[in-house]
Scaffold this motif. Structure first.
Motif, PDB file in Angstrom:
ATOM      1  N   ALA A  75      47.903  49.691  42.516  1.00 22.18           N
ATOM      2  CA  ALA A  75      46.921  48.532  42.332  1.00 22.18           C
ATOM      3  C   ALA A  75      46.093  48.287  43.633  1.00 22.18           C
ATOM      4  O   ALA A  75      45.219  47.845  43.610  1.00 22.18           O
ATOM      5  CB  ALA A  75      47.505  47.492  41.467  1.00 22.18           C
ATOM      6  N   LEU A  76      46.917  47.930  44.377  1.00 21.20           N
ATOM      7  CA  LEU A  76      46.480  47.506  45.597  1.00 21.20           C
ATOM      8  C   LEU A  76      45.329  48.610  46.563  1.00 21.20           C
ATOM      9  O   LEU A  76      44.497  48.152  47.083  1.00 21.20           O
ATOM     10  CB  LEU A  76      47.554  47.030  46.914  1.00 21.20           C
ATOM     11  CG  LEU A  76      48.397  46.048  46.372  1.00 21.20           C
ATOM     12  CD1 LEU A  76      49.515  45.517  47.360  1.00 21.20           C
ATOM     13  CD2 LEU A  76      47.613  44.533  46.170  1.00 21.20           C
ATOM     14  N   LYS A  77      45.869  49.742  46.355  1.00 19.84           N
ATOM     15  CA  LYS A  77      45.016  50.770  47.125  1.00 19.84           C
ATOM     16  C   LYS A  77      43.692  50.872  46.094  1.00 19.84           C
ATOM     17  O   LYS A  77      42.702  50.968  46.649  1.00 19.84           O
ATOM     18  CB  LYS A  77      45.633  52.120  46.839  1.00 19.84           C
ATOM     19  CG  LYS A  77      44.877  53.219  47.524  1.00 19.84           C
ATOM     20  CD  LYS A  77      44.117  53.064  48.867  1.00 19.84           C
ATOM     21  CE  LYS A  77      45.628  52.929  50.024  1.00 19.84           C
ATOM     22  NZ  LYS A  77      45.010  52.581  51.328  1.00 19.84           N
ATOM     23  N   THR A  78      43.714  50.708  44.846  1.00 15.80           N
ATOM     24  CA  THR A  78      42.665  50.582  44.043  1.00 15.80           C
ATOM     25  C   THR A  78      41.800  49.507  44.335  1.00 15.80           C
ATOM     26  O   THR A  78      40.451  49.745  44.442  1.00 15.80           O
ATOM     27  CB  THR A  78      43.058  50.554  42.568  1.00 15.80           C
ATOM     28  OG1 THR A  78      43.870  51.759  42.263  1.00 15.80           O
ATOM     29  CG2 THR A  78      41.618  50.447  41.735  1.00 15.80           C
ATOM     30  N   TYR A  79      42.377  48.369  44.608  1.00 20.37           N
ATOM     31  CA  TYR A  79      41.567  47.215  45.258  1.00 20.37           C
ATOM     32  C   TYR A  79      40.957  47.573  46.341  1.00 20.37           C
ATOM     33  O   TYR A  79      39.818  47.304  46.501  1.00 20.37           O
ATOM     34  CB  TYR A  79      42.476  45.937  45.412  1.00 20.37           C
ATOM     35  CG  TYR A  79      42.092  44.866  46.272  1.00 20.37           C
ATOM     36  CD1 TYR A  79      40.952  43.917  45.616  1.00 20.37           C
ATOM     37  CD2 TYR A  79      42.488  44.685  47.536  1.00 20.37           C
ATOM     38  CE1 TYR A  79      40.492  42.808  46.417  1.00 20.37           C
ATOM     39  CE2 TYR A  79      41.843  43.786  48.367  1.00 20.37           C
ATOM     40  CZ  TYR A  79      40.933  42.810  47.860  1.00 20.37           C
ATOM     41  OH  TYR A  79      40.552  41.785  48.641  1.00 20.37           O
ATOM     42  N   GLU A  80      41.670  48.081  47.218  1.00 26.68           N
ATOM     43  CA  GLU A  80      40.936  48.564  48.857  1.00 26.68           C
ATOM     44  C   GLU A  80      39.829  49.232  48.405  1.00 26.68           C
ATOM     45  O   GLU A  80      38.704  49.136  49.014  1.00 26.68           O
ATOM     46  CB  GLU A  80      41.879  48.972  49.569  1.00 26.68           C
ATOM     47  CG  GLU A  80      41.497  49.400  51.051  1.00 26.68           C
ATOM     48  CD  GLU A  80      42.373  49.959  51.834  1.00 26.68           C
ATOM     49  OE1 GLU A  80      42.995  49.101  52.744  1.00 26.68           O
ATOM     50  OE2 GLU A  80      42.879  50.994  51.788  1.00 26.68           O
ATOM     51  N   ASN A  81      39.866  50.304  47.602  1.00 32.78           N
ATOM     52  CA  ASN A  81      38.899  51.388  47.285  1.00 32.78           C
ATOM     53  C   ASN A  81      37.686  50.723  46.703  1.00 32.78           C
ATOM     54  O   ASN A  81      36.445  51.280  47.148  1.00 32.78           O
ATOM     55  CB  ASN A  81      39.405  52.515  46.355  1.00 32.78           C
ATOM     56  CG  ASN A  81      40.419  53.511  47.050  1.00 32.78           C
ATOM     57  OD1 ASN A  81      40.406  53.431  48.280  1.00 32.78           O
ATOM     58  ND2 ASN A  81      41.063  54.153  46.253  1.00 32.78           N
ATOM     59  N   LEU A  82      37.772  49.670  45.813  1.00 30.26           N
ATOM     60  CA  LEU A  82      36.816  49.206  45.357  1.00 30.26           C
ATOM     61  C   LEU A  82      36.025  47.932  45.982  1.00 30.26           C
ATOM     62  O   LEU A  82      34.892  47.996  45.895  1.00 30.26           O
ATOM     63  CB  LEU A  82      37.345  48.414  44.037  1.00 30.26           C
ATOM     64  CG  LEU A  82      37.733  49.280  42.712  1.00 30.26           C
ATOM     65  CD1 LEU A  82      38.452  48.392  41.528  1.00 30.26           C
ATOM     66  CD2 LEU A  82      36.511  50.083  42.148  1.00 30.26           C
ATOM     67  N   ARG A  83      36.619  47.387  46.934  1.00 25.65           N
ATOM     68  CA  ARG A  83      36.332  46.118  47.728  1.00 25.65           C
ATOM     69  C   ARG A  83      35.782  46.419  49.133  1.00 25.65           C
ATOM     70  O   ARG A  83      35.001  46.012  49.583  1.00 25.65           O
ATOM     71  CB  ARG A  83      37.241  45.185  47.632  1.00 25.65           C
ATOM     72  CG  ARG A  83      37.275  44.672  46.211  1.00 25.65           C
ATOM     73  CD  ARG A  83      36.202  44.164  45.435  1.00 25.65           C
ATOM     74  NE  ARG A  83      35.642  43.145  46.226  1.00 25.65           N
ATOM     75  CZ  ARG A  83      34.555  43.006  46.151  1.00 25.65           C
ATOM     76  NH1 ARG A  83      33.509  43.599  45.099  1.00 25.65           N
ATOM     77  NH2 ARG A  83      33.456  41.796  46.654  1.00 25.65           N
ATOM     78  N   LYS A  84      36.561  47.360  49.943  1.00 30.39           N
ATOM     79  CA  LYS A  84      36.507  47.513  51.225  1.00 30.39           C
ATOM     80  C   LYS A  84      35.023  47.941  51.574  1.00 30.39           C
ATOM     81  O   LYS A  84      34.292  47.379  52.492  1.00 30.39           O
ATOM     82  CB  LYS A  84      37.625  48.408  52.073  1.00 30.39           C
ATOM     83  CG  LYS A  84      37.547  48.220  53.332  1.00 30.39           C
ATOM     84  CD  LYS A  84      38.828  49.131  53.997  1.00 30.39           C
ATOM     85  CE  LYS A  84      39.012  48.972  55.415  1.00 30.39           C
ATOM     86  NZ  LYS A  84      38.037  49.665  56.224  1.00 30.39           N
ATOM     87  N   ALA A  85      34.558  49.065  50.956  1.00 24.31           N
ATOM     88  CA  ALA A  85      33.431  49.724  51.277  1.00 24.31           C
ATOM     89  C   ALA A  85      32.158  48.632  51.022  1.00 24.31           C
ATOM     90  O   ALA A  85      31.097  48.448  51.667  1.00 24.31           O
ATOM     91  CB  ALA A  85      33.021  50.823  50.432  1.00 24.31           C
ATOM     92  N   ARG A  86      32.142  48.053  49.696  1.00 16.54           N
ATOM     93  CA  ARG A  86      31.203  46.998  49.326  1.00 16.54           C
ATOM     94  C   ARG A  86      31.383  45.765  50.416  1.00 16.54           C
ATOM     95  O   ARG A  86      30.249  45.438  50.926  1.00 16.54           O
ATOM     96  CB  ARG A  86      31.633  46.542  48.037  1.00 16.54           C
ATOM     97  CG  ARG A  86      30.587  45.493  47.751  1.00 16.54           C
ATOM     98  CD  ARG A  86      30.891  45.104  45.921  1.00 16.54           C
ATOM     99  NE  ARG A  86      30.206  43.791  45.601  1.00 16.54           N
ATOM    100  CZ  ARG A  86      28.957  43.636  45.567  1.00 16.54           C
ATOM    101  NH1 ARG A  86      28.052  44.650  45.572  1.00 16.54           N
ATOM    102  NH2 ARG A  86      28.430  42.258  45.086  1.00 16.54           N
ATOM    103  N   GLY A  87      32.364  45.402  50.870  1.00 16.37           N
ATOM    104  CA  GLY A  87      32.489  44.091  51.611  1.00 16.37           C
ATOM    105  C   GLY A  87      31.863  44.456  53.140  1.00 16.37           C
ATOM    106  O   GLY A  87      31.248  43.791  53.547  1.00 16.37           O
ATOM    107  N   GLU A  88      32.206  45.443  53.575  1.00 15.47           N
ATOM    108  CA  GLU A  88      31.758  45.959  54.844  1.00 15.47           C
ATOM    109  C   GLU A  88      30.231  46.130  54.917  1.00 15.47           C
ATOM    110  O   GLU A  88      29.463  46.337  56.042  1.00 15.47           O
ATOM    111  CB  GLU A  88      32.845  47.109  55.466  1.00 15.47           C
ATOM    112  CG  GLU A  88      34.055  46.363  55.562  1.00 15.47           C
ATOM    113  CD  GLU A  88      35.124  47.422  56.136  1.00 15.47           C
ATOM    114  OE1 GLU A  88      34.901  48.853  55.884  1.00 15.47           O
ATOM    115  OE2 GLU A  88      36.426  47.083  56.445  1.00 15.47           O
ATOM    116  N   SER A  89      29.943  46.787  53.774  1.00 12.00           N
ATOM    117  CA  SER A  89      28.339  47.213  53.669  1.00 12.00           C
ATOM    118  C   SER A  89      27.539  45.881  54.005  1.00 12.00           C
ATOM    119  O   SER A  89      26.362  45.883  54.484  1.00 12.00           O
ATOM    120  CB  SER A  89      27.920  47.990  52.553  1.00 12.00           C
ATOM    121  OG  SER A  89      28.275  47.232  51.382  1.00 12.00           O
TER     122      SER A  89
END
Length: 399
Positions: A369-383
């Motif tokens: 669940a946490l890895k899925t969260y990171e995959n969904l959110r990290k690229a978006r937030g950093e972009s």
């Protein structure tokens, strides 16, 4: 406002986790609501002794208000906002560069959610009240001093001597995150960007000028783009308050992040700008200067070498190796204010995290669940973070 919808029923997890959230800011509160709705026990640790009436205006874009519509917030919250009917972008002298007369209607039609201008403390209080109603426990005046994540169940210790063990710690402790420093195993203070903000809030009662009163009581949104500076003005609290943010080069001493500013100095920086803006600034009695900080290395923000500006200090992961610590909001992707996405994105983070934790069927599913969260959110937030740097260049070189 027509936006007070019933709360959406989250999927309830088959296992009930004990979860600590560090920080009762907007992202932490959104996470508390979403995680609680997913069936978990939530305790929020906050260093402040209470939620103070501090801050200024926020622009809540539809990606956020669409979430807030599903949180079960009170009608009083929705009434505390101001929905700008139109949006104007001005050259600094006042001439119109772009204008959307039907901004509110267009936004609602396109996204089925409003664009709202809101006082930060109104949003924070509404989220806090909703979290309490869901059974979230708050421990104010509890500054975290130590954390142990090497065990399966992490432990946090406070300055007051208390300790708490949980299944998961959510780091929502902002730009100066102690959790981030502990995760990186080094001090990680934010760095100055080279810009600062003057923040002004005026009550309608302070304003006698009929034209200015209409600007406040009939909410619209205005941006002014100038050489080396940028200004934003919009109404709050249903048109009873006006918020102005002035973004200029930083002249605060090293190590100082906020201090009282000179009204005359502020007005001098905007001499020759739109007369409407000048008339608003003539009403200001006192003002503070806020240094804009970020995690990226110090660079010359006024350079057009955008690729160099995009090299940075992005965290390699938002989840630790033991999958018992996860980051949200400014603790992992602080944003400059030029796209008004800091609060909106933090609320997205917390909500997505809670939704995913509602889908776990055992503790063994937490890492996924946490890895899925990171995959969904990290690229978006950093972009979004990178886009804010581009806006710095646009602001400074437009005239």
């Amino acid at each position: 406002m027509g936006s007070s919808r019933a709360a959406t029923t989250h999927r309830q997890s088959h296992v009930r986790l004990d979860i600590i959230i560090v920080g009762a800011g907007l992202g932490g509160l959104a996470a508390a609501i979403s995680i609680s709705q997913s069936g978990h026990n939530v305790i929020v640790y906050e260093a402040a002794k209470e939620l103070a009436e501090v801050g200024a205006g926020l622009q809540l874009t539809p990606n956020c208000t669409k979430i807030l519509q599903q949180c079960g917030l009170s009608d009083a919250f929705w009434a505390s906002g101001a929905e700008p009917t139109s949006l104007s972008i001005h050259r600094y002298t006042g001439s119109i560069l772009a204008h959307d007369e039907a901004f509110s209607c267009t936004t609602r039609k396109r996204y089925d959610a409003p664009f709202l201008d809101m006082h930060r403390c109104d949003l924070q209080q509404a989220l806090y009240e909703r979290a309490k109603a869901l059974g979230v426990e708050f421990r104010f005046g509890s500054r975290i001093t130590d954390m142990e994540f090497e065990r399966a169940r992490p432990m946090v210790s406070t300055e007051q001597g208390s300790c708490c063990v949980a299944d998961l710690v959510v780091a929502a402790d902002g730009l100066w995150s102690r959790c981030r420093s502990r995760f990186l195993d080094r001090d990680d203070p934010p760095k100055p960007t080279g810009d600062l903000a003057y923040r002004v809030v005026l009550d309608l009662e302070q304003i006698q000028d009929p034209e200015l009163r209409r600007w406040v009581s009939e909410p619209t949104c205005h941006f002014w783009i100038g050489p080396g500076a940028h200004a934003v003005g919009y109404s709050l609290r249903g048109g009873r308050m006006y918020n102005i943010v002035l973004l200029v080069p930083d002249d605060l001493p090293s190590g100082v992040s906020r201090q009282p500013g000179s009204v005359e100095e502020m007005k001098a920086l905007f001499k020759g700008w739109d007369p409407i803006l000048a008339r608003f600034l003539d009403l200001v009695d006192n003002v503070d200067k806020w240094k804009l900080m970020h995690r990226k290395s110090s660079v010359e923000w006024r350079s057009l070498e955008v690729p160099n500006m995009l090299l940075g200090d992005e965290m390699t992961s938002w989840v630790n190796d033991h999958s018992n610590l996860v980051f949200t909001g400014d603790a992992c992707h602080p944003m400059l204010p030029y796209l008004a996405q800091g609060a909106n994105s933090a609320i997205e983070d917390g909500t997505v995290l809670g939704l995913l934790l509602g889908r776990i069927e055992s503790r063994d599913h937490v890492p996924h669940a946490l890895k899925t969260y990171e995959n969904l959110r990290k690229a978006r937030g950093e972009s979004i973070v990178r886009e804010t740097f581009k806006q710095v260049c646009f602001q400074v070189h437009s005239s």
